[in-house]
Design an enzyme around this catalytic site. Sequence first.
Site, PDB file in Angstrom:
ATOM      1  N   THR A 376       0.914  -1.121   0.000  1.00  0.00           N
ATOM      2  CA  THR A 376       0.000   0.000   0.000  1.00  0.00           C
ATOM      3  C   THR A 376       0.954   1.169   0.000  1.00  0.00           C
ATOM      4  O   THR A 376       2.155   0.971   0.121  1.00  0.00           O
ATOM      5  CB  THR A 376      -0.842  -0.070   1.299  1.00  0.00           C
ATOM      6  OG1 THR A 376      -1.816  -1.072   1.154  1.00  0.00           O
ATOM      7  CG2 THR A 376      -1.501   1.211   1.676  1.00  0.00           C
ATOM      8  N   THR A 394      -4.291   2.239  -1.926  1.00  0.00           N
ATOM      9  CA  THR A 394      -3.905   0.846  -2.144  1.00  0.00           C
ATOM     10  C   THR A 394      -4.702   0.166  -3.255  1.00  0.00           C
ATOM     11  O   THR A 394      -5.814   0.587  -3.571  1.00  0.00           O
ATOM     12  CB  THR A 394      -4.081   0.037  -0.828  1.00  0.00           C
ATOM     13  OG1 THR A 394      -3.502  -1.249  -0.982  1.00  0.00           O
ATOM     14  CG2 THR A 394      -5.541  -0.131  -0.444  1.00  0.00           C
ATOM     15  N   ASN A 396      -4.736  -3.101  -2.641  1.00  0.00           N
ATOM     16  CA  ASN A 396      -4.804  -4.210  -1.700  1.00  0.00           C
ATOM     17  C   ASN A 396      -3.597  -5.125  -1.873  1.00  0.00           C
ATOM     18  O   ASN A 396      -2.484  -4.705  -1.637  1.00  0.00           O
ATOM     19  CB  ASN A 396      -6.119  -4.984  -1.770  1.00  0.00           C
ATOM     20  CG  ASN A 396      -6.238  -5.917  -0.572  1.00  0.00           C
ATOM     21  OD1 ASN A 396      -5.684  -5.611   0.476  1.00  0.00           O
ATOM     22  ND2 ASN A 396      -6.924  -7.023  -0.711  1.00  0.00           N
ATOM     23  N   GLN A 415      -9.717  -5.377  -3.770  1.00  0.00           N
ATOM     24  CA  GLN A 415     -10.122  -4.931  -2.426  1.00  0.00           C
ATOM     25  C   GLN A 415     -11.257  -5.773  -1.846  1.00  0.00           C
ATOM     26  O   GLN A 415     -11.529  -5.688  -0.649  1.00  0.00           O
ATOM     27  CB  GLN A 415     -10.565  -3.458  -2.517  1.00  0.00           C
ATOM     28  CG  GLN A 415     -10.185  -2.619  -1.306  1.00  0.00           C
ATOM     29  CD  GLN A 415      -8.701  -2.406  -1.169  1.00  0.00           C
ATOM     30  OE1 GLN A 415      -8.090  -2.869  -0.221  1.00  0.00           O
ATOM     31  NE2 GLN A 415      -8.118  -1.716  -2.113  1.00  0.00           N
ATOM     32  N   ASP A 418     -10.865  -7.555   1.481  1.00  0.00           N
ATOM     33  CA  ASP A 418     -10.965  -6.925   2.802  1.00  0.00           C
ATOM     34  C   ASP A 418     -12.322  -7.173   3.460  1.00  0.00           C
ATOM     35  O   ASP A 418     -12.526  -6.834   4.618  1.00  0.00           O
ATOM     36  CB  ASP A 418     -10.666  -5.426   2.717  1.00  0.00           C
ATOM     37  CG  ASP A 418      -9.165  -5.158   2.757  1.00  0.00           C
ATOM     38  OD1 ASP A 418      -8.401  -6.103   3.022  1.00  0.00           O
ATOM     39  OD2 ASP A 418      -8.752  -4.010   2.516  1.00  0.00           O
ATOM     40  N   SER A 447     -11.002  -1.362   6.567  1.00  0.00           N
ATOM     41  CA  SER A 447      -9.599  -1.194   6.195  1.00  0.00           C
ATOM     42  C   SER A 447      -8.719  -1.039   7.428  1.00  0.00           C
ATOM     43  O   SER A 447      -9.209  -0.720   8.516  1.00  0.00           O
ATOM     44  CB  SER A 447      -9.482   0.067   5.338  1.00  0.00           C
ATOM     45  OG  SER A 447      -8.138   0.399   5.125  1.00  0.00           O
ATOM     46  N   SER A 448      -7.412  -1.239   7.228  1.00  0.00           N
ATOM     47  CA  SER A 448      -6.441  -0.967   8.298  1.00  0.00           C
ATOM     48  C   SER A 448      -5.720   0.364   8.077  1.00  0.00           C
ATOM     49  O   SER A 448      -4.882   0.752   8.887  1.00  0.00           O
ATOM     50  CB  SER A 448      -5.370  -2.063   8.326  1.00  0.00           C
ATOM     51  OG  SER A 448      -5.944  -3.313   8.546  1.00  0.00           O
ATOM     52  N   GLY A 471       1.146  -2.053   4.790  1.00  0.00           N
ATOM     53  CA  GLY A 471       1.443  -3.382   5.320  1.00  0.00           C
ATOM     54  C   GLY A 471       0.226  -4.027   5.958  1.00  0.00           C
ATOM     55  O   GLY A 471       0.350  -4.791   6.913  1.00  0.00           O
ATOM     56  N   GLY A 472      -0.956  -3.711   5.460  1.00  0.00           N
ATOM     57  CA  GLY A 472      -2.173  -4.359   5.949  1.00  0.00           C
ATOM     58  C   GLY A 472      -2.313  -4.200   7.451  1.00  0.00           C
ATOM     59  O   GLY A 472      -2.300  -3.079   7.979  1.00  0.00           O
TER      60      GLY A 472
HETATM   61  O1  DON Z   1      -7.274  -1.452   3.491  1.00  0.00           O
HETATM   62  C1  DON Z   1      -6.588  -2.324   3.977  1.00  0.00           C
HETATM   63  O2  DON Z   1      -6.463  -2.519   5.159  1.00  0.00           O
HETATM   64  C2  DON Z   1      -5.807  -3.204   3.066  1.00  0.00           C
HETATM   65  N1  DON Z   1      -6.433  -3.303   1.795  1.00  0.00           N
HETATM   66  C3  DON Z   1      -4.481  -2.605   3.004  1.00  0.00           C
HETATM   67  C4  DON Z   1      -3.656  -3.396   2.137  1.00  0.00           C
HETATM   68  C5  DON Z   1      -2.319  -3.262   2.484  1.00  0.00           C
HETATM   69  O3  DON Z   1      -1.845  -2.535   3.289  1.00  0.00           O
HETATM   70  C6  DON Z   1      -1.589  -4.141   1.723  1.00  0.00           C
HETATM   71  N2  DON Z   1      -0.350  -4.206   2.215  1.00  0.00           N
HETATM   72  N3  DON Z   1       0.422  -3.608   2.589  1.00  0.00           N
END
Ligand code: DON
Length: 571
Positions: A376, A394, A396, A415, A418, A447-448, A471-472
């Site tokens: 992301t 992102t 995703n 996405q 998620d 989302s994170s 980083g999710g």
């Molecule tokens: O929105 C989210 O939480 C995820 N789609 C974020 C994805 C993400 O950070 C991927 N990796 N780093």
Amino acid sequence: MNRLLGSLLLLLIAFPAHAARPYRGGVVASLYPLASDAGLQMLDRGGNAVDAAVAMAFAAAVVGPYHNGLAGGGFALVAPQGKELLALDFREVAPAAASRDMFLRDGKPVPRLSTDGALSVAVPNAVNGYLALLEKAGSLPRSVVLAPAIRLAREGLVVTPKYRQMATGRVECLRGDPEAARIFLRPGTDGRPDVPPLGTVLRQPELARTLERIAASGAAAMRSGPVARSIVQTVRGAGGILTEEDLARVKTRWRAPLLGSYRGHRIATFPPPSGGGFILLETLGTIEKLRPGAFERRAPADLHLYIEALRRAYADRARFISDPDQTEVETARLLSPGHIAYLAASIDPARATPSAELQPSAAAGAAPPPSELKHTTEISVIDRKGNAVALTTTLNYGFGSCLVARGTGLLLNDQMDDFASQPGVPNVYGLVYGENNAVAPGRIPVSSMTPTLVFQKDHPERILLAIGGSGGAFIPTGVIQVLMNVLDAGMNLPVASAAGRVHHQWLPDVAMVNPDALDPLTRAALEAKGHTFKVNASPLGDVEAVMQDPETGLRTAASDPRGEGAALGQP
Ligand code: DON
């Protein structure tokens, strides 16, 4: 010659190579040197923080296709100096034809159906978001702001170790789409599309043309006409459900930022559908309740509280956070002094609470450790007037769905992963969600992402930090720790962002740590309380941050030293 050497030496002494280099002008940080440079170009032309952030977002979509893109989505927080804060939600939504069990066959989630290919694509919203920000708070014309991205798409991106790592992890997925394979892979020794060698230049002329259309006609270029038709035909041709109405209808949403404080600093972070801002404020609230004076980041007793606070915040997020436009989300109650006091009191200073005790039913689905194939993009900017932006965007998973809309160069997001494909079963980040985040038509997945602004203690209207990460599930913990390293430990920004990190996300019930995060005695003391650790060789996310010194007004920027990014500024 001697005089030359002498003046060189003098220059070196006068301008030491200073990693925490102070800038008098604006500062930018992102995961890509060329995107950061695009932001700096806008600042140098007299643009503001929003112009810079939007130019960076467009450029990042070109040079970091494995992390973010124009057919993705995200969140942005803006602090226009002296004016009201803005929070823009431009996250994707589920297509109108989506349904709760679309990723299940015979009652079981089908591997990769929600991460690879047509059904994983949610309705793209990034361009709508970038341009809404530019219109509302930018100052430069669209054509100027998009120019660096257009040039980069024409000239090509250079394959880096990170590119190779991400492409290696997604090579099968990319091979599944001939257009994606043509653009992002190169023929290997056996003639099959393979990960390109380091230094390969990948040009994206179709993407350059799409960007030119956007420069000419704005977000309308993504809503109808040839680009929109190509997106829909590509997705439907591969068995997906996206329609032109989905693209025409998707909206960006101005929201009220989620507000809180830590150690006397006002904090604005992103509200639901982000669970990240919520985790940030609930965790910091619990820590401050238990350690009102100071937090000692090396003391086992304090680290124990930190992990326990995270465990509770991630569990609350899984249970309570969802699309606020479809269900009422009780953030006010969850962040109230009463709930924070309840959480603090539930922490046993002597012993780790097993995660399964917090929500026994959800904990039954054992979560695998989060995969490393993610990213992301965080873009953080403060301009010379003190306007600030934190924007996270992102696709995703790495390279999104691996589908490229024919003839447009647009890599489409995945996405949909998620959502909880099956409530209770972990997604690609090991995150376990409940029914509130099940797939539903038009719903926004939780989302994170945690773009966050921190203000100065003595001047609560003046920016101190603009920060966020990627980083999710690692995003909230990355942001929390850098922020605490600055506010509690008084570290300068580059040191704060380099310090080893500890991550816990409730499930799986294990703390993930960078190799340098804990010394053996600290780790043993925490294990004696019942914590389990896993040392991760990979970075545990990436944090990008910029800061304005309250005393001197000088600014610093830090791009996570674990990544390939760049922090730049105006002297
Ligand atoms: O929105 C989210 O939480 C995820 N789609 C974020 C994805 C993400 O950070 C991927 N990796 N780093």
